[in-house]
Design an enzyme around this catalytic site. Structure first.
Site, PDB file in Angstrom:
ATOM      1  N   GLY A   1     -23.900  17.332 -41.613  1.00 28.24           N
ATOM      2  CA  GLY A   1     -24.652  16.733 -42.415  1.00 28.24           C
ATOM      3  C   GLY A   1     -25.865  15.549 -42.428  1.00 28.24           C
ATOM      4  O   GLY A   1     -26.264  15.208 -43.366  1.00 28.24           O
TER       5      GLY A   1
ATOM      6  N   ASP B   1     -12.834  16.471 -31.735  1.00 28.87           N
ATOM      7  CA  ASP B   1     -13.602  16.837 -32.536  1.00 28.87           C
ATOM      8  C   ASP B   1     -14.162  18.020 -33.122  1.00 28.87           C
ATOM      9  O   ASP B   1     -15.912  17.193 -33.320  1.00 28.87           O
ATOM     10  CB  ASP B   1     -15.178  15.038 -32.959  1.00 28.87           C
ATOM     11  CG  ASP B   1     -15.855  14.929 -33.310  1.00 28.87           C
ATOM     12  OD1 ASP B   1     -15.906  14.850 -34.300  1.00 28.87           O
ATOM     13  OD2 ASP B   1     -16.448  13.552 -32.798  1.00 28.87           O
TER      14      ASP B   1
ATOM     15  N   HIS C   1     -13.680   5.648 -35.860  1.00 28.58           N
ATOM     16  CA  HIS C   1     -14.608   5.941 -35.345  1.00 28.58           C
ATOM     17  C   HIS C   1     -15.280   5.022 -34.439  1.00 28.58           C
ATOM     18  O   HIS C   1     -15.966   4.122 -36.093  1.00 28.58           O
ATOM     19  CB  HIS C   1     -15.348   6.669 -36.466  1.00 28.58           C
ATOM     20  CG  HIS C   1     -16.771   6.803 -35.654  1.00 28.58           C
ATOM     21  ND1 HIS C   1     -17.305   7.743 -35.169  1.00 28.58           N
ATOM     22  CD2 HIS C   1     -17.666   5.768 -36.144  1.00 28.58           C
ATOM     23  CE1 HIS C   1     -18.419   7.778 -35.636  1.00 28.58           C
ATOM     24  NE2 HIS C   1     -18.778   6.826 -35.369  1.00 28.58           N
TER      25      HIS C   1
HETATM   26 ZN    ZN Z   1     -16.236  10.591 -34.913  1.00 24.91          ZN
END
Ligand code: ZN
Length: 393
Positions: free
Chosen positions: A68, A284, A194
């Site tokens: 997105g 991922d 992350h």
């Molecule tokens: Zn990530």
């Protein structure tokens, strides 16, 4: 019940030729000769010439879709069962990413329950990139303690322009809450971080280790192979006792720009003396991957897949001389142990019957999830609810 005859067992430790009996979703027996069980109502699979390993545990997958970041039409699709099966992945840990507005944790829980109904293992992280954390119950401790699927927090973005640029104290309190909720619920309570391309790199993680008595094992930073500087700091962080995760989904451009292939990253860390049980690889999967032409113009988007985890595991063995048992450890046993996933990531009596069979050339042949044969001889036997009828891959 299923009886695997004469399989070369990697549990992930190399055990030699064994028979393996599965029933009720569990591994019931492992022995040199379990032929006597063949009298029972049991499906016998002659696995001579095949290697058995634990089903892979993919600890970071956008099961609901992610992306997105190029506008609404770049939101990626949900994970389908077959995408897991053709990757030898029998357990995933789902998470949200950048978008915690148009993607909700409630929908994530529903997706996880759906995957479980389809026969695979699925756990979740609560929250997304941003702090303060958005949760289901309004409190991350309640999410971890009261919602079965939720085993930790993530993915919380640090050192990234897409993070919420939270101050250190908020980060510290979030990790502390996750730790206590984990202790109280018997879950890992791990915070999956992350790591972005920002210059702060491991600053918050090293500060947490220096200023608190929260052990490094409470954190699992991911994307540590995304650039050489971050990778070097990651090696130092792991040498000091931390655990680090490498992302296997990539593009030629990412590699050109300095990303270290996950397989090469694992090989380097092992050579540096970091044990495989502190190293993980994750796909991922379902995250968006930009594709560029020769002139650097955006050509389109593709989607990361769980399959990249399997391929990286093979690449580590073939191209970097990583022993198969260590490569398997980083893709199954380590994530299962670090994330506290009971019965996952190991072939032993009492463990879940999540087993993959590979040919000598490491081609995936058979996938058994929860004691059910999902793929046999490279052919899908079970498809997701809205996927097409069985066909050859
Ligand atoms: Zn990530």
């Amino acid at each position: 019940m299923i009886l695997l005859k004469n399989v070369k067992l990697f549990a992930p430790k190399a055990m030699g030729a064994k028979d393996l009996l599965m029933g009720g979703g569990r591994i019931l027996a492992i022995g040199d000769d379990l032929s006597h069980f063949a009298q029972e109502p049991v499906e016998v699979i002659d696995a001579n010439g095949l290697m058995a390993a634990p089903g892979l545990v993919d600890g970071h997958v956008h099961i609901l879709g992610g992306g997105g970041e190029g506008g609404y039409r770049t939101r990626t699709p949900e994970l389908q069962l077959s995408t897991m099966i053709e990757a030898g992945v029998t357990t995933v840990v789902g998470c949200l990413g950048t978008d915690g507005v148009a993607r909700s944790l409630e929908a994530l829980v529903a997706k996880a329950k759906g995957l479980r109904e389809e026969g695979v293992g699925c756990y979740l992280y609560t929250g997304n990139y941003r702090l303060p954390l958005k949760t289901i119950t309004g409190d991350l401790m309640k999410d971890i303690m009261l919602i079965d699927e939720i085993i930790g927090v993530g993915e919380v973005a640090l050192s990234d322009h897409r993070s919420s640029q939270a101050d250190f104290d908020l980060f510290k309190r979030t990790v502390a809450d996750a730790r206590v909720a984990g202790i109280l619920s018997g879950k890992a309570g791990v915070v999956n971080i992350h790591m972005g391309d920002g210059p702060a790199r491991f600053d918050y993680l090293e500060r947490l280790a220096a200023e608190t008595d929260i052990p490094r094992s409470q954190l699992l930073p991911t994307h540590v192979n995304r650039n050489p500087e971050l990778f070097e700091e990651g090696i130092a962080y792991a040498k000091a006792g931390g655990q680090i995760d490498f992302t296997t989904s990539t593009t030629p451009l990412f590699l050109e720009e300095g990303e270290i292939p996950a397989a090469a990253a694992v090989a380097r860390c092992l050579a540096e003396g970091i044990p495989a049980d502190r190293l993980t690889m994750t796909s991922d999967g379902q995250g968006s991957l930009p594709l560029f032409d020769g002139q650097g113009r955006l050509q389109g988007l593709s989607v990361g897949t769980c399959r990249s985890l399997y391929d990286a595991m093979v690449e580590a063995v073939r191209d970097h001389d990583v022993p198969l048992e260590q490569a398997l450890t980083t893709a199954s046993t380590s994530p299962a142990t670090i994330l506290g996933l009971q019965g996952k990531g190991r072939i032993e009596v009492g463990a879940d019957a999540d087993v993959i069979l590979m040919k000598d050339n490491l081609e995936l042949d058979t996938v058994i999830a929860g004691g059910r044969v999902m793929m046999r001889g490279g052919k899908h036997l079970v498809r997701g609810t809205f996927e097409s009828a069985p066909e050859t891959t």
